[in-house]
Write a protein that holds these residues in place. Structure first.
Motif, PDB file in Angstrom:
ATOM      1  N   VAL A 125       0.832  -1.216   0.000  1.00 48.17           N
ATOM      2  CA  VAL A 125       0.000   0.000   0.000  1.00 48.17           C
ATOM      3  C   VAL A 125       0.866   1.265   0.000  1.00 48.17           C
ATOM      4  CG1 VAL A 125      -1.926  -1.135   1.148  1.00 48.17           C
ATOM      5  CG2 VAL A 125      -0.201   0.058   2.526  1.00 48.17           C
ATOM      6  N   GLN A 144      -5.998   5.577   5.371  1.00 52.44           N
ATOM      7  CA  GLN A 144      -6.877   4.646   4.671  1.00 52.44           C
ATOM      8  C   GLN A 144      -6.080   3.469   4.112  1.00 52.44           C
ATOM      9  OE1 GLN A 144      -9.855   5.024   5.126  1.00 52.44           O
ATOM     10  NE2 GLN A 144     -10.759   3.548   3.838  1.00 52.44           N
ATOM     11  N   ARG A 145      -4.897   3.764   3.604  1.00 51.48           N
ATOM     12  CA  ARG A 145      -4.067   2.684   3.053  1.00 51.48           C
ATOM     13  C   ARG A 145      -3.559   1.781   4.174  1.00 51.48           C
ATOM     14  NH1 ARG A 145      -0.503   6.131  -1.086  1.00 51.48           N
ATOM     15  NH2 ARG A 145       0.283   6.760   0.919  1.00 51.48           N
ATOM     16  N   THR A 165     -13.237   5.359   0.235  1.00 45.72           N
ATOM     17  CA  THR A 165     -12.695   6.561  -0.408  1.00 45.72           C
ATOM     18  C   THR A 165     -13.340   7.842   0.095  1.00 45.72           C
ATOM     19  OG1 THR A 165     -14.274   6.315  -2.207  1.00 45.72           O
ATOM     20  CG2 THR A 165     -12.104   5.341  -2.531  1.00 45.72           C
ATOM     21  N   VAL A 176      -6.469   4.651  -3.872  1.00 50.35           N
ATOM     22  CA  VAL A 176      -7.020   3.622  -2.975  1.00 50.35           C
ATOM     23  C   VAL A 176      -7.830   2.605  -3.782  1.00 50.35           C
ATOM     24  CG1 VAL A 176      -8.733   3.236  -1.150  1.00 50.35           C
ATOM     25  CG2 VAL A 176      -7.007   5.022  -0.874  1.00 50.35           C
TER      26      VAL A 176
END
Lengths: 215, 299
Positions: A125, A144-145, A165, A176
């Protein structure tokens, strides 16, 4: 892989989040669940991971009736599913490495092998250089990653994501989305609840409206 | 096995990290637990010393046989050989009247009184121990000796031994009661502390469960936390008791010397120390277990 059979979910005092929902998701399929806010997207994902139980109907995951599982069997179901939560649920007092390590500790991996997997997931990621960083030191996209890395480190056969997202700028959101596509490409069943369905071209669409499937 | 060990070490590390994250809280908790444990532990320490004192003094009941004041040494020798041959008598110790006089004169309070008297007021005496020291048998022996010529007085000193025995039994019961009571208190203290901990780490518990953690995995660091807290409290209690023993040693020796006894107050012995630490850690674990069970059922 996933099968909903006339599933309803009612929250007290009588709000129907989902009603009479039937659908199937095949193995290695990528599905986007769309719909307005409050349409029941999150509830649908929660039913799969047995975070909530259906009021009526059956939810089958890998042939297993999720609603009928004993409390003691839940952990083993959840270890087969990678989950990315709407609010990410990162542990703020642990660094990126430790956050991603958590599912492997839970599953009882040998520490050395686990560490290798964590680094591989972080690398995947694009956070290989940030393993010592606490979540607050990361940007929204990085957080988020990180959440995605934690969801996939266990190499689950199924990945569920709730609004992955949201709150991200277009470029980061596309980034993402690309990661989810990559997992789908290597054979992971992916189910994403999002209002930004166009970020996932090629995915099958399920549209919810007030808890009902739009035909 | 190595993997299992690694995960437990990880849980211990996490527990230690949480303990050191709030040093003041931890310190106060340790103090509360330590003081609670110090009471029964201190009682046990005193009881141990009392038992030791009773053992070294005269736990064996004795019969004192006093000759008449007008009996001469020849008669005393006769009685001595008669006592020595008597069935049921284990040992006879002769205490001459001269010895008694010297010993009594050593006491400054008594010296003046004794010197005011015309002669030696003390009779020859014997201290007799029996092979069978049950009260009934001792009573019988004493009754027999009373019949003998020139024996003025026979005194059975098993009465005070029995009293001491009863007192020590009472002491033991009191220590056990105190231990049980404060042990329950300790469980309650740990219960509350772990409850607070579980609330503080609520997010972590929730996330772990969502990621497939079993109750056992979620409980593990908290159990170690409770266990370490109990153990630490046990160490504090041990230090308190040892300090008290050290502090009381001199004044207590002085007090006991007035009763013609010697006592060097000792702290907890190895066995009692081990028991204290083991109990403390065990109760900490138990308190955490009960607390977590309740938390996980609600959650």
């Amino acid at each position: 892989m996933i099968r909903f059979d006339r599933v309803s979910k009612r929250y007290p005092p009588g709000v129907d989040a989902l009603s009479d929902l039937s659908f199937e998701v095949a193995e290695r399929e990528m599905v986007v669940v769309g719909g307005h806010s409050g349409a029941g997207k999150s509830t649908l994902l929660k039913l799969i991971a047995a975070v909530e139980t259906a009021t009526r109907g059956t939810v089958l995951v890998g042939g297993q009736n999720v609603s009928g599982l004993a409390r003691s069997a839940l952990p083993y179901l959840r270890r087969r599913i990678g989950m990315v939560f709407q609010d990410q649920k990162l542990l703020l007092d642990r660094n990126a490495f430790e956050n991603v390590m958590l599912p492997l500790s839970i599953a009882g991996f040998p520490p050395r092998e686990a560490a290798q997997r964590v680094r591989a997931a972080l690398d995947k990621v694009g956070l290989a250089s940030r393993e010592k960083a606490l979540p607050v030191m990361l940007s929204g996209g990085e957080q988020q990653r990180l959440a995605i890395a934690r969801a996939v480190v266990n190499r689950p056969s199924m990945l569920l994501a709730d609004e992955p997202t949201a709150h991200l700028d277009n470029e980061t959101a596309a980034d993402v989305a690309r990661i989810f596509h990559e997992f789908h490409d290597v054979g992971v069943t992916v189910l994403i609840a999002t209002y930004a369905g166009d970020l996932f071209p090629g995915a099958r669409r399920l549209q919810l409206d007030h808890g009902k499937l739009v035909p | 096995m190595r993997v299992w060990l690694a995960h437990h070490l990880e849980a211990v590390r996490l527990a230690l990290r949480r303990l050191s994250a709030a040093p003041l809280n931890t310190l106060l908790s340790l103090l509360a637990i330590g003081v609670a444990l110090a009471l029964p532990a201190g009682g046990q320490m005193l009881l141990g010393n009392a038992l030791h004192l009773a053992d070294t003094t005269s736990a064996v009941p004795q019969i004192s046989v006093f000759m008449a004041a007008n009996a001469d040494r020849r008669m005393a020798t006769e009685i001595e050989s008669r006592l020595g041959k008597y069935g049921g008598v284990k040992q006879v110790q002769f205490v001459s009247r001269e010895d008694t006089l010297t010993r009594m004169k050593a006491n400054p309070g008594l010296r003046d009184v004794i010197e005011a008297l015309p002669g030696n007021p003390f009779p020859d005496a014997f201290v007799v121990t029996a092979t069978d020291d049950r009260p009934e048998t001792m009573e019988q022996l004493a009754a027999e000796f009373r019949q003998w010529p020139k024996v003025e007085h026979v005194q059975l000193d098993s009465a005070w031994v029995r009293r001491l025995d009863a007192l020590l039994k009472l002491g033991r019961t009191a220590v056990m009661l105190l231990g049980a009571l404060l042990g329950a208190g300790l469980i309650a203290i740990i219960f509350s502390i772990i409850r607070m901990q579980a609330l503080t780490h609520r997010a972590e518990i929730e996330v772990s469960q969502l990621l497939g953690a079993t109750d056992g995995f979620v409980r593990r660091p908290f159990l170690y936390y409770g266990c370490l807290l109990g153990l630490g409290g046990g160490v504090v209690a041990w230090l308190l008791v040892s300090a008290a023993a050290l502090w009381l040693r001199a004044p207590l020796s002085e007090l006991v010397r007035l009763y013609d006894l010697t006592l060097v107050l000792e702290g907890l012995d190895a066995r009692d120390s081990g028991l204290l630490l083991g109990f403390a850690a065990g109760l900490g674990w138990l308190g955490a277990m009960i607390s977590l069970r309740q938390h996980l059922r609600q959650g």
